[in-house]
Design a protein around this motif. Structure first.
Motif, PDB file in Angstrom:
ATOM      1  N   SER A  32       0.833  -1.202   0.000  1.00  0.00           N
ATOM      2  CA  SER A  32       0.000   0.000   0.000  1.00  0.00           C
ATOM      3  C   SER A  32       0.871   1.257   0.000  1.00  0.00           C
ATOM      4  CB  SER A  32      -0.954   0.002   1.196  1.00  0.00           C
ATOM      5  OG  SER A  32      -0.256  -0.045   2.424  1.00  0.00           O
ATOM      6  N   ALA A  33       1.998   1.228   0.719  1.00  0.00           N
ATOM      7  CA  ALA A  33       2.904   2.378   0.722  1.00  0.00           C
ATOM      8  C   ALA A  33       3.522   2.589  -0.653  1.00  0.00           C
ATOM      9  CB  ALA A  33       3.992   2.168   1.764  1.00  0.00           C
ATOM     10  N   ARG A  34       3.909   1.507  -1.286  1.00  0.00           N
ATOM     11  CA  ARG A  34       4.533   1.617  -2.609  1.00  0.00           C
ATOM     12  C   ARG A  34       3.555   2.185  -3.632  1.00  0.00           C
ATOM     13  NH1 ARG A  34       9.309   0.085  -4.424  1.00  0.00           N
ATOM     14  NH2 ARG A  34       9.615  -0.353  -6.640  1.00  0.00           N
ATOM     15  N   LEU A  35       2.325   1.714  -3.594  1.00  0.00           N
ATOM     16  CA  LEU A  35       1.314   2.223  -4.516  1.00  0.00           C
ATOM     17  C   LEU A  35       1.023   3.703  -4.258  1.00  0.00           C
ATOM     18  CD1 LEU A  35      -1.111  -0.829  -4.520  1.00  0.00           C
ATOM     19  CD2 LEU A  35       0.190   0.018  -6.484  1.00  0.00           C
ATOM     20  N   ALA A  36       0.976   4.091  -2.984  1.00  0.00           N
ATOM     21  CA  ALA A  36       0.738   5.496  -2.649  1.00  0.00           C
ATOM     22  C   ALA A  36       1.868   6.375  -3.160  1.00  0.00           C
ATOM     23  CB  ALA A  36       0.570   5.651  -1.136  1.00  0.00           C
ATOM     24  N   GLU A  37       3.101   5.911  -2.991  1.00  0.00           N
ATOM     25  CA  GLU A  37       4.235   6.687  -3.491  1.00  0.00           C
ATOM     26  C   GLU A  37       4.201   6.793  -5.011  1.00  0.00           C
ATOM     27  OE1 GLU A  37       8.351   6.904  -1.742  1.00  0.00           O
ATOM     28  OE2 GLU A  37       8.758   5.520  -3.406  1.00  0.00           O
ATOM     29  N   GLU A  38       3.875   5.704  -5.675  1.00  0.00           N
ATOM     30  CA  GLU A  38       3.797   5.727  -7.145  1.00  0.00           C
ATOM     31  C   GLU A  38       2.697   6.668  -7.630  1.00  0.00           C
ATOM     32  OE1 GLU A  38       5.450   1.171  -7.918  1.00  0.00           O
ATOM     33  OE2 GLU A  38       3.309   1.618  -8.116  1.00  0.00           O
ATOM     34  N   ALA A  39       1.688   6.889  -6.792  1.00  0.00           N
ATOM     35  CA  ALA A  39       0.611   7.827  -7.128  1.00  0.00           C
ATOM     36  C   ALA A  39       0.977   9.262  -6.761  1.00  0.00           C
ATOM     37  CB  ALA A  39      -0.684   7.420  -6.424  1.00  0.00           C
ATOM     38  N   ALA A  76       8.024   2.109   5.401  1.00  0.00           N
ATOM     39  CA  ALA A  76       9.262   2.773   5.019  1.00  0.00           C
ATOM     40  C   ALA A  76       9.981   2.023   3.903  1.00  0.00           C
ATOM     41  CB  ALA A  76      10.181   2.916   6.236  1.00  0.00           C
ATOM     42  N   ARG A  77       9.900   0.714   3.886  1.00  0.00           N
ATOM     43  CA  ARG A  77      10.512  -0.066   2.807  1.00  0.00           C
ATOM     44  C   ARG A  77       9.781   0.158   1.491  1.00  0.00           C
ATOM     45  NH1 ARG A  77      11.208  -4.203   6.895  1.00  0.00           N
ATOM     46  NH2 ARG A  77       9.256  -5.182   6.267  1.00  0.00           N
ATOM     47  N   GLY A  78       8.480   0.384   1.566  1.00  0.00           N
ATOM     48  CA  GLY A  78       7.697   0.561   0.340  1.00  0.00           C
ATOM     49  C   GLY A  78       7.703   1.970  -0.209  1.00  0.00           C
ATOM     50  N   ALA A  79       7.961   2.956   0.644  1.00  0.00           N
ATOM     51  CA  ALA A  79       7.914   4.362   0.213  1.00  0.00           C
ATOM     52  C   ALA A  79       9.194   5.063   0.644  1.00  0.00           C
ATOM     53  CB  ALA A  79       6.690   5.050   0.803  1.00  0.00           C
TER      54      ALA A  79
END
Length: 292
Positions: A32-39, A76-79
């Motif tokens: 979810s963090a990675r997707l939020a950062e990509e957005a 933190a790992r995802g974003a």
């Protein structure tokens, strides 16, 4: 997102001055963090709301510091290129300053947060000041404070009368004076939120606080309707209904397994296939097969 320059508290204050709204979203895990950062989200909040939407509790009160450290580290790992704020959970900052700072240290060193969020106003201003003096950015949170929901009589809109609006203003100013870099206003009347936003030099981040805050924050599972059953909230706008998509996708998988429609011929391996002709096992084909 490669090349993205994460926000910092100086840039956020400049955004307020320039009238540029700040976008904030909760996230609780790596994907979810990675997707939020990509957005291209501006900030991520690892909220203790994970108690409700991830851990299955009926409030945020059972959430522990260990829970928050674990989920913050995943986020933190995802974003890696996004400013991350972690909630201090229930009763971790109302005792001695030393105990509060130990919790802050864990969220920063073990969880890799960039800042912490504390619920409360004037009554926690001294604690906020000490945390800021220790070099840690603090995000305040007033209005509806979920950790105090039993004390304030439920999930009620705040600032509906003059006395309550004045209390919120005092709390907001106390947090600003203590060094908070911004303040979340939750379930506050639009009029009161607008007055607080105008009175402060630091940004306000609204959730159910109307149109005139300097930024907005919502819960990941709310904007995506990722829950079952989902409870509608007046202050939330649904941008995608992935809960229904997930349920329908799993149901179709179950049907195809029962009907022996899955796996089909394209999903199997045989001794007659040559490795090169069989195609990738996972994704790009660079990944190893489990056990290989």
């Amino acid at each position: 997102m490669a090349g993205k320059q994460p926000l910092n508290i100086v840039k956020m204050k400049k955004m307020k001055q320039d009238g540029v709204p700040i976008s904030m979203l909760t996230a609780y895990d790596y994907p979810s963090a990675r997707l939020a950062e990509e957005a291209d989200i501006d900030m991520i909040l690892v909220g203790d709301s994970l108690g409700n939407v991830v851990l299955g509790y009926d409030s945020t009160i059972p959430v522990t510091l260990d829970d928050m450290v674990y989920h913050t580290r995943s986020v933190a790992r995802g974003a890696e290129h996004t400013f991350i704020v972690a909630d201090m959970p229930f009763m971790t900052y109302h005792g001695s300053v030393d105990e509060s700072l130990k919790g802050v240290r864990r969220l920063m060193q073990e969880g890799h947060a960039h800042a912490v969020k504390l619920e409360g106003g004037a009554e926690i201003a001294d604690t906020v000041r000490r945390i800021v003096q220790a070099g840690v950015p603090v995000l305040g949170h007033i209005g509806l404070t979920p950790q105090s929901v039993n004390q304030i009589g439920g999930y009620r809109v705040q600032g509906k009368d003059q006395a309550d609006a004045e209390r919120l203003m005092r709390d907001a100013k106390a947090l600003e004076e203590a060094g908070a870099f911004a303040v979340v206003l939750e379930l506050v009347t639009e009029e009161s939120a607008a007055e607080i936003t105008q009175a402060l030099s630091i940004p306000t981040i609204g959730i159910g606080a109307g149109r005139y805050c300097d930024g907005q924050v919502l819960v990941y599972h709310d904007i995506l309707k990722y829950a079952s059953p989902y409870r509608e909230k007046r202050f939330v706008k649904t941008y995608a209904d992935i809960g229904t998509a997930v349920r329908e996708g799993i149901a179709q998988y179950v049907r195809e397994v029962k009907e022996r429609a899955f796996p089909a011929e394209e999903h199997i391996f045989t001794t007659a296939q040559k490795t090169a002709a069989a195609g990738p096992v996972y994704g790009s084909g660079k990944e190893k097969v489990p056990g290989s």
